[in-house]
Scaffold this active site. Structure first.
Site, short mmCIF file in Angstrom:
data_model
loop_
_atom_site.label_atom_id
_atom_site.label_comp_id
_atom_site.label_asym_id
_atom_site.label_seq_id
_atom_site.Cartn_x
_atom_site.Cartn_y
_atom_site.Cartn_z
N TYR A 149 0.82 -1.21 0.00
CA TYR A 149 0.00 0.00 0.00
C TYR A 149 0.86 1.26 0.00
O TYR A 149 0.32 2.37 -0.06
CB TYR A 149 -1.06 -0.01 1.10
CG TYR A 149 -0.60 -0.26 2.52
CD1 TYR A 149 0.39 0.50 3.12
CD2 TYR A 149 -1.22 -1.26 3.29
CE1 TYR A 149 0.78 0.28 4.44
CE2 TYR A 149 -0.83 -1.49 4.61
CZ TYR A 149 0.17 -0.72 5.18
OH TYR A 149 0.56 -0.93 6.47
N LYS B 178 5.48 4.06 4.87
CA LYS B 178 6.12 3.02 4.05
C LYS B 178 6.52 3.58 2.69
O LYS B 178 7.54 3.19 2.11
CB LYS B 178 5.18 1.83 3.86
CG LYS B 178 4.83 1.07 5.16
CD LYS B 178 5.97 0.26 5.71
CE LYS B 178 5.52 -0.69 6.81
NZ LYS B 178 6.64 -1.36 7.49
C1 HXC Z 1 -6.79 5.11 16.78
C2 HXC Z 1 -4.91 4.79 18.07
C3 HXC Z 1 -5.06 3.37 18.00
C4 HXC Z 1 -6.17 2.87 17.26
C5 HXC Z 1 -3.30 3.83 19.18
N1 HXC Z 1 -3.80 5.01 18.82
N2 HXC Z 1 -4.05 2.81 18.71
N3 HXC Z 1 -5.73 5.64 17.46
N4 HXC Z 1 -7.01 3.76 16.66
N5 HXC Z 1 -6.40 1.56 17.16
C6 HXC Z 1 -3.31 6.33 19.16
C7 HXC Z 1 -3.36 6.57 20.66
O1 HXC Z 1 -4.67 6.96 21.08
C8 HXC Z 1 -2.35 7.72 20.80
O2 HXC Z 1 -2.88 8.93 20.36
C9 HXC Z 1 -1.29 7.35 19.77
O3 HXC Z 1 -1.92 6.46 18.82
C10 HXC Z 1 -0.11 6.64 20.39
O4 HXC Z 1 -0.62 5.53 21.11
P1 HXC Z 1 0.24 4.78 22.23
O5 HXC Z 1 -0.51 3.57 22.65
O6 HXC Z 1 0.68 5.75 23.27
O7 HXC Z 1 1.53 4.45 21.39
P2 HXC Z 1 2.66 3.41 21.62
O8 HXC Z 1 2.61 2.79 22.97
O9 HXC Z 1 3.87 4.11 21.26
O10 HXC Z 1 2.26 2.24 20.57
C11 HXC Z 1 2.50 2.33 19.21
C12 HXC Z 1 1.35 1.75 18.39
C13 HXC Z 1 1.02 0.29 18.75
C14 HXC Z 1 1.76 1.90 16.91
C15 HXC Z 1 0.11 2.59 18.63
O11 HXC Z 1 0.00 -0.18 17.89
C16 HXC Z 1 2.20 -0.64 18.65
O12 HXC Z 1 3.03 -0.67 19.55
N6 HXC Z 1 2.32 -1.44 17.57
C17 HXC Z 1 3.45 -2.39 17.36
C18 HXC Z 1 2.99 -3.67 16.69
C19 HXC Z 1 2.27 -3.46 15.38
O13 HXC Z 1 1.52 -2.49 15.22
N7 HXC Z 1 2.47 -4.39 14.45
C20 HXC Z 1 1.71 -4.36 13.20
C21 HXC Z 1 2.63 -4.48 12.08
S1 HXC Z 1 1.73 -4.94 10.61
P3 HXC Z 1 -3.51 10.03 21.40
O14 HXC Z 1 -3.87 11.19 20.54
O15 HXC Z 1 -4.69 9.38 22.04
O16 HXC Z 1 -2.41 10.35 22.38
C22 HXC Z 1 2.02 -3.74 9.48
C23 HXC Z 1 1.53 -3.91 8.05
C24 HXC Z 1 0.35 -4.77 7.83
O17 HXC Z 1 2.62 -2.78 9.74
C25 HXC Z 1 -0.14 -4.70 6.40
C26 HXC Z 1 -1.26 -5.66 6.10
C27 HXC Z 1 -1.67 -5.62 4.67
P1 NAP Z 2 4.93 -7.50 14.60
O1 NAP Z 2 5.20 -8.89 15.02
O2 NAP Z 2 3.97 -6.68 15.37
O3 NAP Z 2 6.33 -6.76 14.52
C1 NAP Z 2 6.55 -5.43 14.80
C2 NAP Z 2 7.83 -5.36 15.61
O4 NAP Z 2 8.23 -4.00 15.72
C3 NAP Z 2 7.69 -5.92 17.03
O5 NAP Z 2 8.71 -6.86 17.26
C4 NAP Z 2 7.88 -4.70 17.92
O6 NAP Z 2 8.59 -5.09 19.09
C5 NAP Z 2 8.70 -3.78 17.03
N1 NAP Z 2 8.48 -2.37 17.34
C6 NAP Z 2 7.31 -1.70 17.32
N2 NAP Z 2 7.51 -0.43 17.69
C7 NAP Z 2 8.84 -0.31 17.93
C8 NAP Z 2 9.67 0.77 18.33
N3 NAP Z 2 9.15 1.99 18.57
N4 NAP Z 2 11.00 0.54 18.47
C9 NAP Z 2 11.52 -0.67 18.25
N5 NAP Z 2 10.79 -1.73 17.85
C10 NAP Z 2 9.48 -1.54 17.71
O7 NAP Z 2 4.42 -7.45 13.11
P2 NAP Z 2 4.90 -8.14 11.75
O8 NAP Z 2 3.65 -8.42 11.04
O9 NAP Z 2 5.90 -9.20 11.96
O10 NAP Z 2 5.59 -6.91 11.03
C11 NAP Z 2 6.94 -6.94 10.60
C12 NAP Z 2 7.11 -6.02 9.42
O11 NAP Z 2 6.33 -6.49 8.33
C13 NAP Z 2 6.65 -4.58 9.67
O12 NAP Z 2 7.52 -3.67 9.05
C14 NAP Z 2 5.29 -4.54 9.01
O13 NAP Z 2 4.91 -3.23 8.65
C15 NAP Z 2 5.56 -5.42 7.81
N6 NAP Z 2 4.37 -5.96 7.16
C16 NAP Z 2 3.57 -6.85 7.82
C17 NAP Z 2 2.47 -7.37 7.15
C18 NAP Z 2 1.56 -8.39 7.82
O14 NAP Z 2 0.54 -8.74 7.22
N7 NAP Z 2 1.85 -8.88 8.97
C19 NAP Z 2 2.19 -6.99 5.84
C20 NAP Z 2 3.03 -6.06 5.21
C21 NAP Z 2 4.13 -5.56 5.88
P3 NAP Z 2 8.35 -4.38 20.51
O15 NAP Z 2 6.89 -4.39 20.78
O16 NAP Z 2 9.16 -5.24 21.44
O17 NAP Z 2 8.92 -2.99 20.40
#
Ligand code: HXC
Ligand code: NAP
Length: 295
Positions: free
Chosen positions: A170, A185
């Site tokens: 995307y 991205k």
């Molecule tokens: C709206 C949200 C939200 C949600 C968080 N926020 N979750 N807003 N909907 N579901 C908002 C919060 O309210 C806050 O804003 C701000 O985001 C920061 O939130 P925190 O919880 O304080 O942030 P933090 O602890 O730093 O966590 C970061 C995070 C969290 C990105 C929000 O989701 C995370 O840690 N993710 C890591 C794992 C992850 O996401 N993996 C997915 C990878 S898959 P306010 O304004 O309230 O302060 C991927 C690609 C997939 O990337 C593609 C598939 C096709």
């Molecule tokens: P995931 O398991 O949630 O991995 C995300 C990782 O990022 C976690 O290990 C998390 O570890 C680390 N992370 C998040 N915030 C961080 C920060 N502030 N500093 C350091 N580390 C941080 O998800 P995943 O699906 O394997 O994703 C891996 C990669 O693939 C990502 O770049 C994602 O965008 C990409 N991707 C995933 C998909 C899918 O369908 N799953 C599709 C397209 C692309 P901590 O929580 O310990 O920090």
């Protein structure tokens, strides 16, 4: 708590590789190499870390949560892999610098950087707070740049190296609900191509992979939190299944290896055809009747 079922990646149709990614490359592929993997304790990052370590590299994983490091460190000690872990939030530029400088002091340099850490969730753009936008941009775009810059400095001073950035399709197709992640991205993709051109003369290759959906706790929990959405997503994929972390990691390892020595600035898509199908107007195999046809 998010529903997370790795078995759900098992396909109904189509070929699937369940082989370990290490199956495809010689066992000494990364012997003597030093790798730093952000988000290396979970999901795709974990699979890449395992592969690099099993093929001979020293691997340090870096992320915020110590709990996320335990699985890899335990497996590494069982398998006899050379591994380490550092607690790091990639949004904090000075901490990234310190972590990479320390890694290079301890290991004499860095050969491989995997920018895999990401944050994501689905939120309509008009409701996304500025802090939420900053949070995702901070992890994905700023974090990738900080890691690239500091690792790049050591690679330039040393013998070059390889960067691999994990993006998503995307970045160029766009996708409703993830304007923060898509924008970040897209920036990382531009960064990949720019640094590839800028640093080729230093012997540094910079590539990207763009996975389609695969099951990870982070993605399942944040992007397909219920079975209806998960099923809709699976249906949209021409291969009719999610990918596996093994399939993604196989190509990540290839791009990091010398087998890809002349590949730089490339983005490899591994998505079962999803990005090709996103704009389709009729179903594959569907027979269309012309307006003037009777019946
Ligand atoms: C709206 C949200 C939200 C949600 C968080 N926020 N979750 N807003 N909907 N579901 C908002 C919060 O309210 C806050 O804003 C701000 O985001 C920061 O939130 P925190 O919880 O304080 O942030 P933090 O602890 O730093 O966590 C970061 C995070 C969290 C990105 C929000 O989701 C995370 O840690 N993710 C890591 C794992 C992850 O996401 N993996 C997915 C990878 S898959 P306010 O304004 O309230 O302060 C991927 C690609 C997939 O990337 C593609 C598939 C096709
Ligand atoms: P995931 O398991 O949630 O991995 C995300 C990782 O990022 C976690 O290990 C998390 O570890 C680390 N992370 C998040 N915030 C961080 C920060 N502030 N500093 C350091 N580390 C941080 O998800 P995943 O699906 O394997 O994703 C891996 C990669 O693939 C990502 O770049 C994602 O965008 C990409 N991707 C995933 C998909 C899918 O369908 N799953 C599709 C397209 C692309 P901590 O929580 O310990 O920090």
């Amino acid at each position: 708590m998010a529903r997370y079922n790795k078995r759900a990646a098992i396909p109904m149709l189509g070929i699937m590789s369940t082989s370990s990614p290490t199956h495809w490359l010689p066992t000494n592929t990364f012997a003597g190499k030093r790798a730093f993997v952000t988000g290396g304790g979970t999901g795709l990052g974990l699979e890449i870390s395992r592969g690099l370590a099993a093929l001979g590299a020293h691997v340090t994983i870096a992320s915020r949560s110590k709990e996320h490091h335990l699985g890899f460190l335990t497996e590494a000690s069982k398998e006899g892999w050379d591994a380490g872990a550092v607690v790091l939030d990639v949004r904090e530029d000075p901490s990234v610098r310190e972590a990479i400088d320390t890694f290079c002091e301890q290991h004499g340099g860095i050969d491989i950087l995997i920018n895999n850490a990401a944050g994501n969730f689905v939120c309509p753009a008009e409701r996304l707070s500025s802090n939420a936008w900053r949070s995702v941009l901070g992890i994905v775009l700023d974090g990738t740049f900080s890691c690239s810059k500091y690792a790049g400095r050591h690679m330039i001073a040393g013998d070059g190296g390889v960067h691999l950035n994990v993006v998503a399709t995307y970045a160029w197709t766009g996708m409703p609900g993830v304007v923060h992640s898509a924008s970040a991205k897209a920036g990382v993709l531009a960064m990949t191509r720019t640094l590839a051109a800028e640093w080729a003369r230093h012997g540094i290759r910079v590539n990207a992979i763009a996975p389609g959906p695969f099951q990870s706790e982070g993605a399942a929990g944040n992007l397909w939190p219920d079975e209806t959405i998960e099923e809709r997503m699976r249906e949209a994929i021409p291969a009719k299944r999610f990918g596996t972390t093994e399939e993604m990691a196989t190509h990540a390892l290839y791009l990091c290896s010398d087998a890809a020595a002349y590949i730089t600035g490339e983005c490899m898509v591994i998505d079962g055809g999803l990005s090709l199908a996103s704009g389709r107007m009729w179903e594959p195999g569907e027979t269309l009747k012309r307006k003037r046809d009777k019946d």
